[in-house]
Design a protein around this motif. Structure first.
Motif, PDB file in Angstrom:
ATOM      1  N   PHE A   1      23.092 -39.262 -30.689  1.00 20.44           N
ATOM      2  CA  PHE A   1      23.034 -40.690 -30.971  1.00 20.44           C
ATOM      3  C   PHE A   1      23.562 -41.063 -32.355  1.00 20.44           C
ATOM      4  CE2 PHE A   1      19.981 -40.113 -27.566  1.00 20.44           C
ATOM      5  CZ  PHE A   1      20.297 -41.175 -26.728  1.00 20.44           C
ATOM      6  N   GLY A   2      23.704 -40.084 -33.238  1.00 18.69           N
ATOM      7  CA  GLY A   2      24.300 -40.362 -34.537  1.00 18.69           C
ATOM      8  C   GLY A   2      23.322 -40.254 -35.688  1.00 18.69           C
ATOM      9  N   THR A   3      23.699 -39.478 -36.694  1.00 24.02           N
ATOM     10  CA  THR A   3      22.865 -39.258 -37.876  1.00 24.02           C
ATOM     11  C   THR A   3      23.756 -39.105 -39.099  1.00 24.02           C
ATOM     12  OG1 THR A   3      21.199 -38.102 -36.530  1.00 24.02           O
ATOM     13  CG2 THR A   3      21.114 -37.737 -38.901  1.00 24.02           C
TER      14      THR A   3
ATOM     15  N   ALA B   1      36.133 -44.274 -48.764  1.00 30.56           N
ATOM     16  CA  ALA B   1      36.429 -43.162 -47.866  1.00 30.56           C
ATOM     17  C   ALA B   1      36.938 -43.716 -46.561  1.00 30.56           C
ATOM     18  CB  ALA B   1      35.182 -42.309 -47.620  1.00 30.56           C
ATOM     19  N   GLN B   2      37.755 -42.946 -45.878  1.00 24.69           N
ATOM     20  CA  GLN B   2      38.261 -43.346 -44.570  1.00 24.69           C
ATOM     21  C   GLN B   2      37.651 -42.457 -43.511  1.00 24.69           C
ATOM     22  OE1 GLN B   2      42.463 -43.560 -44.282  1.00 24.69           O
ATOM     23  NE2 GLN B   2      42.481 -43.852 -42.079  1.00 24.69           N
ATOM     24  N   GLY B   3      37.134 -43.067 -42.463  1.00 29.46           N
ATOM     25  CA  GLY B   3      36.472 -42.304 -41.428  1.00 29.46           C
ATOM     26  C   GLY B   3      37.464 -41.547 -40.571  1.00 29.46           C
TER      27      GLY B   3
ATOM     28  N   GLY C   1      27.548 -29.519 -57.484  1.00 33.92           N
ATOM     29  CA  GLY C   1      28.748 -30.097 -58.060  1.00 33.92           C
ATOM     30  C   GLY C   1      29.245 -31.337 -57.367  1.00 33.92           C
ATOM     31  N   GLN C   2      28.730 -31.621 -56.159  1.00 34.24           N
ATOM     32  CA  GLN C   2      29.181 -32.799 -55.433  1.00 34.24           C
ATOM     33  C   GLN C   2      28.163 -33.160 -54.361  1.00 34.24           C
ATOM     34  OE1 GLN C   2      32.943 -31.147 -54.110  1.00 34.24           O
ATOM     35  NE2 GLN C   2      32.162 -30.849 -52.039  1.00 34.24           N
ATOM     36  N   THR C   3      28.279 -34.380 -53.877  1.00 38.45           N
ATOM     37  CA  THR C   3      27.412 -34.873 -52.810  1.00 38.45           C
ATOM     38  C   THR C   3      28.297 -35.237 -51.625  1.00 38.45           C
ATOM     39  OG1 THR C   3      25.784 -35.735 -54.375  1.00 38.45           O
ATOM     40  CG2 THR C   3      25.737 -36.627 -52.138  1.00 38.45           C
ATOM     41  N   THR C   4      28.018 -34.642 -50.471  1.00 39.73           N
ATOM     42  CA  THR C   4      28.829 -34.847 -49.277  1.00 39.73           C
ATOM     43  C   THR C   4      28.040 -35.648 -48.248  1.00 39.73           C
ATOM     44  OG1 THR C   4      29.929 -32.720 -49.646  1.00 39.73           O
ATOM     45  CG2 THR C   4      30.172 -33.723 -47.475  1.00 39.73           C
ATOM     46  N   THR C   5      28.621 -36.752 -47.814  1.00 35.79           N
ATOM     47  CA  THR C   5      28.002 -37.612 -46.807  1.00 35.79           C
ATOM     48  C   THR C   5      28.806 -37.524 -45.516  1.00 35.79           C
ATOM     49  OG1 THR C   5      27.264 -39.142 -48.535  1.00 35.79           O
ATOM     50  CG2 THR C   5      27.249 -39.956 -46.268  1.00 35.79           C
ATOM     51  N   SER C   6      28.144 -37.186 -44.421  1.00 37.22           N
ATOM     52  CA  SER C   6      28.826 -36.997 -43.141  1.00 37.22           C
ATOM     53  C   SER C   6      28.065 -37.710 -42.037  1.00 37.22           C
ATOM     54  CB  SER C   6      28.936 -35.511 -42.792  1.00 37.22           C
ATOM     55  OG  SER C   6      29.470 -34.757 -43.860  1.00 37.22           O
TER      56      SER C   6
ATOM     57  N   LYS D   1      29.878 -34.429 -32.694  1.00 36.17           N
ATOM     58  CA  LYS D   1      31.126 -34.204 -33.413  1.00 36.17           C
ATOM     59  C   LYS D   1      31.014 -34.751 -34.822  1.00 36.17           C
ATOM     60  CE  LYS D   1      33.760 -34.906 -29.126  1.00 36.17           C
ATOM     61  NZ  LYS D   1      34.736 -35.792 -28.446  1.00 36.17           N
ATOM     62  N   LEU D   2      31.810 -34.187 -35.714  1.00 33.18           N
ATOM     63  CA  LEU D   2      31.922 -34.730 -37.064  1.00 33.18           C
ATOM     64  C   LEU D   2      32.830 -35.952 -36.999  1.00 33.18           C
ATOM     65  CD1 LEU D   2      31.474 -34.523 -40.143  1.00 33.18           C
ATOM     66  CD2 LEU D   2      33.465 -33.018 -40.240  1.00 33.18           C
ATOM     67  N   LYS D   3      32.257 -37.125 -37.198  1.00 33.90           N
ATOM     68  CA  LYS D   3      32.998 -38.366 -37.034  1.00 33.90           C
ATOM     69  C   LYS D   3      33.475 -38.962 -38.356  1.00 33.90           C
ATOM     70  CE  LYS D   3      32.540 -39.080 -32.501  1.00 33.90           C
ATOM     71  NZ  LYS D   3      33.645 -39.354 -31.580  1.00 33.90           N
TER      72      LYS D   3
END
Length: 457
Positions: A202-204, A419-421, A212-217, A223-225
């Protein structure tokens, strides 16, 4: 291919190197050893000194080997999400053998065909996920092995990363005396390994708070969207403490670990401690509330900056909410503080394996878990990817190829503000855009007060 049932995940982070040795028996995933060493030769998750990094990797490997009483020869290494591109790729081959039974060699050929397009010279393949196969026009097939047909198609997603980053990582692993089994993309491996079925479907939003960095996914439909990288993390928090309190970086890191809280409202101003000040023989006194205000100011900045890229894809109202992990997420009261910025649907993921009960081990564990769950078909595809780096073993597709679909290049951003999805992703919610602006925490309210003082009537 590794048939021993043992998989080793290697996380080469900015502040530390983590190694997890896991053994898979049936559906059981068990950690049998782990290692941890301070990072050397890295900046913002990227290797800048191969020899130094190789030494740090070796130190973590030796520690894990000793704990597990197991000799490590090959590793599964994660690749950070910096400057990642996604390609939609299609491959089509005709079945060569007389009985028209599809073999793994045919799978290998169709994967080679899917990757046969000319890639940018500065990009290399990290992973290729086969979303579906088609046999003689019948689609929706997940594993074509042993099926009968004359034409095999594959539709998949290839993830590309900067060639130099991958080459330097490969070289550091080699210099550490190890063989690279395969690369995995960090947010893809973490998201599909630690989220439950409902969260993946359903999406999270997954927020990996690294050093050193913060990654938002965004993981949606398994799938990685979407992916965005902010080049600030726990290291910046430590440097803020060092600057404000005029203490060394090492002392600042110790103060953060011993007395730091993410949420200042959960602290006690009466809890004081000594601070060694540079250039002053006499330690000064600070309290945990003041320390936590320093920490919260940087955290609020990081969390607030996740809003703009997420808002562009309507990713703020995902049913699965926000899941925090990574070493910086270990600060006490991190979830409470995140809720003041992101809303109530926030939770923290911490590995539940013995010896790994700290969010800084999430990535290394996820790498091992992701690789151990690969099907035989996916392992064959991984062999094709790894063979591309070995001129003696990689064979270009033959005349079996009959057609090929075009590919599309879509790049994630490393900017702090946009950022571009992937695939121009946009989440369609029946609830509408309930969240449009981040909540203002202590630092945000303080900044607004300052702005109001200088506002012209």
């Amino acid at each position: 291919m590794n048939n021993s049932g043992v998989t080793v995940g290697l996380d080469i982070g900015t502040t530390s190197i983590k190694v997890v040795i896991a053994q898979t028996t049936g559906n059981q995933f068990n950690v049998i050893g782990a290692g941890n060493a301070p990072s050397r030769g890295l900046h913002k998750g990227v290797i800048v000194d191969i020899d130094a990094t190789a030494g740090a990797i070796r130190e973590a490997i030796d520690q894990a080997q000793e704990k597990a009483n197991f000799q490590i020869n090959e590793v599964v290494a994660g690749v950070p999400a910096n400057q990642i591109e996604m390609l939609h790729v299609d491959g089509l081959v005709s079945i060569a053998n007389q009985n028209k039974r599809i073999t793994y060699e045919d799978v290998q050929h169709v994967a080679q065909q899917a990757l046969s397009n000319s890639l940018p010279s500065d990009r290399d393949v990290i992973d290729l996920i086969a979303e579906e196969f088609s046999v003689d026009g019948f689609d929706g097939i997940k594993d074509p092995h042993e099926m009968i047909g004359v034409r095999l198609e594959m539709h998949g997603t290839a993830y590309l990363g900067p060639t130099k980053i991958l080459d330097n990582t490969r070289m550091a692993i080699q210099k550490a005396g190890l063989t690279l089994r395969e690369f995995v993309l960090a947010p893809l491996a973490v998201g599909t390994s630690i989220l439950n079925d409902g969260e993946q479907d359903f999406g999270t939003v997954l927020i990996d708070l690294g050093g050193g960095q913060t990654t938002t996914s965004i993981i949606h439909d398994r799938k990685l969207k979407f992916n965005s990288v902010d080049l600030e993390g726990g290291d910046n928090v430590t440097r803020d403490i060092s600057t404000v309190l005029s203490t060394s970086y090492a002392n600042a890191e110790k103060l953060k670990r011993d007395y730091g809280f993410a949420d200042p409202t959960q602290t006690n101003v009466k809890n004081e401690f000594a601070v060694e000040v540079v250039g002053d023989a006499t330690p000064r006194t600070a309290n945990e509330h003041y320390l936590s205000e320093i920490i919260a100011a940087r955290l609020e900045q990081i969390f607030t900056r996740t809003f703009e890229p997420l808002n562009t894809v309507n990713g703020l109202n995902m049913p699965g909410g926000f899941v925090l992990t990574g070493g910086n997420a270990a600060l006490p009261r991190m979830v409470d503080f995140a809720k003041t910025i992101l809303g109530e649907n926030v939770r923290l993921f911490v590995p539940d394996q013995i010896g790994l009960r700290h969010p800084s081990y999430t990535r290394a564990m996820a790498y091992a878990m992701f690789a151990s769950r690969e099907s035989m078909t996916q392992q064959v595809i991984k062999q094709v990817i790894m063979a591309r780096h070995d001129d003696t073993s990689y064979v270009q597709p033959t005349s079996q190829v009959t057609s090929q679909a075009p590919v599309t290049y879509i790049e994630t951003s490393e900017s702090n503000t946009q950022a571009q999805g992937f695939d121009e992703y946009h989440y369609n919610s029946n609830q509408g855009n309930q969240i449009e602006q981040p909540k203002k925490g202590f630092f945000g309210r303080w900044m607004q007060t300052i702005k109001n003082l200088f506002r012209e009537d």
